[in-house]
Design an enzyme around this catalytic site. Structure first.
Site, PDB file in Angstrom:
ATOM      1  N   TYR A  56       0.825  -1.199   0.000  1.00 49.32           N
ATOM      2  CA  TYR A  56       0.000   0.000   0.000  1.00 49.32           C
ATOM      3  C   TYR A  56       0.868   1.262   0.000  1.00 49.32           C
ATOM      4  CZ  TYR A  56      -3.542  -3.390   1.550  1.00 49.32           C
ATOM      5  OH  TYR A  56      -4.374  -4.476   1.666  1.00 49.32           O
ATOM      6  N   HIS A 140       0.106 -12.122   1.431  1.00 46.13           N
ATOM      7  CA  HIS A 140      -0.630 -11.164   0.612  1.00 46.13           C
ATOM      8  C   HIS A 140      -0.726 -11.626  -0.839  1.00 46.13           C
ATOM      9  CE1 HIS A 140      -1.360  -6.552  -0.044  1.00 46.13           C
ATOM     10  NE2 HIS A 140      -2.436  -7.288  -0.272  1.00 46.13           N
TER      11      HIS A 140
END
Length: 339
Positions: A56, A140
Site C-alpha cells: 500500500y 498477501h
C-alpha cells in the site's frame, strides 16, 4: 464497539476495522493531515483493528499508520500487515507507481514467499511503522505462489506465532477457493476474504466459509462494498464493482436491494456492513477509510439497526442466496443488526 475473538487465539478484533490502503494514496493523493485525522476519528469511534501492507503506497501506508498508532497505548489495539511483496530499489523509475498508488516509484515490489523473505518483510514493516510487534500477519495475494507460500512462508509464520512473536497468522486474497485450502491444509488461524461474501456475491459459501467452520478458524471480511457499488444508498451507472465499471445488470440488482432496504427503514451500505457479520466465522469487517468524515459515516452505519425481516425479504425476492445465516447464529449485541 463490540469485539470478536479470532478462534483458537487470544486476538480480539473490534467488529469494524480500519483498512489503511487508501492512506497509502490509493488512486489519489491523501495528505498526511487527512490520514492522521481519519485514524484519530477511527480511534474516537472505538475502532481498534488496523490493517496495512508494504504494497500500500510502497510503504507509505505503514509509515502513516505507525506515526499515529505509536502515540496510543500498544495493548489497546491490534495491527495486521502482510508479507509476500518485498520493497526493493527500483532500477528503472518512471516517476509514479504503476500499481494504483500516487507515490514515487523509487521502490518496486518483488514477490517473495520464502522463509527469508517473510522474516525480512516483517523486520522492514516494523522499521517503517516504528511498532514493537505485529499482532496478525497475512500472506498477501499468493494466488500464483501456492507451493512456496504453503511450504515456506506459512511454516515461517507459524514458528513466529508459536514463539509468541505474532498473535495470529493467515492469508488475504480476492479469491475464496485458495483461502479454503489455507484454512484446511496449513497452520493459518484466519483469512482475509476480499469481496466474496457480500450482498452481491456469496460464493464464499461454497468453499472458504465451510472450511472455516470445519477447521474452527476465522474470517475477516473486506471489500464488502464490492469496490464501491454497495457504498451508497442508491447505486448509479459508472460505479465500480471489483475494480471495474459495474455491469448494468449488477447496478440494477444493487438498486433492487436498495429498494428493499429502504422499505425496511435502513440503507444499502448499512446492510452491506451488517451482512457478513451474521456468519459465525466472520469476526470483523474492515473498510478502507480515507477521511475522518468517511470514518464517522461508516461507524454510524455499523452501529445502526438493520431489521432481521430484511434478510428474509431479500431471500424471498431472490436477491440473497438461500443458506446465508440468520440473526440467531450471532451471539451478543451484533445479533440484532446482522442477517
Amino acid at each position: 464497539m463490540h469485539r470478536r475473538t479470532i478462534h483458537r487465539t487470544r486476538i480480539e478484533l473490534t467488529e469494524l476495522g480500519f483498512g489503511a490502503s487508501v492512506i497509502g494514496n490509493l488512486y489519489r493523493t491523501t495528505t498526511a493531515a487527512d490520514s492522521a485525522a481519519a485514524l484519530d476519528a477511527a480511534w474516537d469511534a472505538g475502532i481498534r483493528y488496523f490493517d496495512t501492507a508494504p504494497h500500500y503506497g510502497l510503504g507509505l501506508s505503514e509509515q502513516r499508520l505507525g506515526a499515529t498508532l505509536r502515540t496510543r497505548p500498544r495493548d489497546e489495539y491490534v495491527v495486521s500487515s502482510k508479507v509476500g511483496r518485498l520493497l526493493v530499489p527500483n532500477e528503472e523509475p518512471r516517476g509514479v507507481d504503476s500499481e494504483g498508488f500516487v507515490v514515487r516509484d523509487d521502490l518496486r515490489r518483488q514477490w517473495d514467499f520464502s522463509r527469508d523473505g517473510v522474516l525480512r518483510s516483517i523486520e522492514e514493516t516494523l522499521e517503517r511503522t516504528g511498532l514493537d510487534r505485529l499482532d496478525i500477519v497475512y500472506l498477501h495475494d499468493p494466488d500464483d505462489h501456492w507451493r512456496q507460500a504453503a511450504d515456506e512462508a506459512m511454516p515461517a509464520l507459524a514458528e513466529l506465532r508459536d514463539q509468541g512473536v505474532i498473535g495470529a497468522i493467515g492469508a488475504g486474497m480476492n479469491q475464496s477457493a485458495m483461502l479454503a485450502r489455507f484454512l484446511r491444509e496449513t497452520a493459518a488461524d484466519v483469512v482475509m476474504l476480499a469481496g466474496r461474501y457480500t450482498l452481491l456475491d456469496q460464493s464464499a459459501l461454497d468453499d472458504v466459509l465451510p472450511a472455516a467452520q470445519e477447521s474452527g478458524k476465522s474470517v475477516v471480511a473486506v471489500g464488502v462494498f464490492n469496490s464501491g457499488l454497495l457504498s451508497r444508498q442508491w447505486p448509479e451507472e459508472g460505479m465500480k464493482y471489483d475494480y471495474q465499471d459495474a455491469p448494468a445488470e449488477l447496478v440494477a440488482r444493487a438498486r433492487a436491494i436498495a429498494e428493499v432496504c429502504e422499505a425496511h427503514g435502513t440503507t444499502l451500505p448499512a446492510a452491506a456492513i451488517a451482512f457478513p457479520l451474521a456468519h459465525p466465522r466472520v469476526v470483523n469487517v474492515t473498510l478502507g477509510m480515507r477521511t475522518a468524515e468517511q470514518v464517522t459515516r461508516n461507524a454510524q452505519l455499523h452501529g445502526s439497526t438493520v431489521p432481521g425481516a430484511l434478510w428474509d425479504d431479500l431471500r424471498v425476492r431472490g436477491l440473497l442466496r438461500d443458506g446465508t445465516p440468520t440473526p440467531d447464529h450471532v451471539p451478543g449485541p451484533a445479533a440484532e443488526r446482522s442477517p
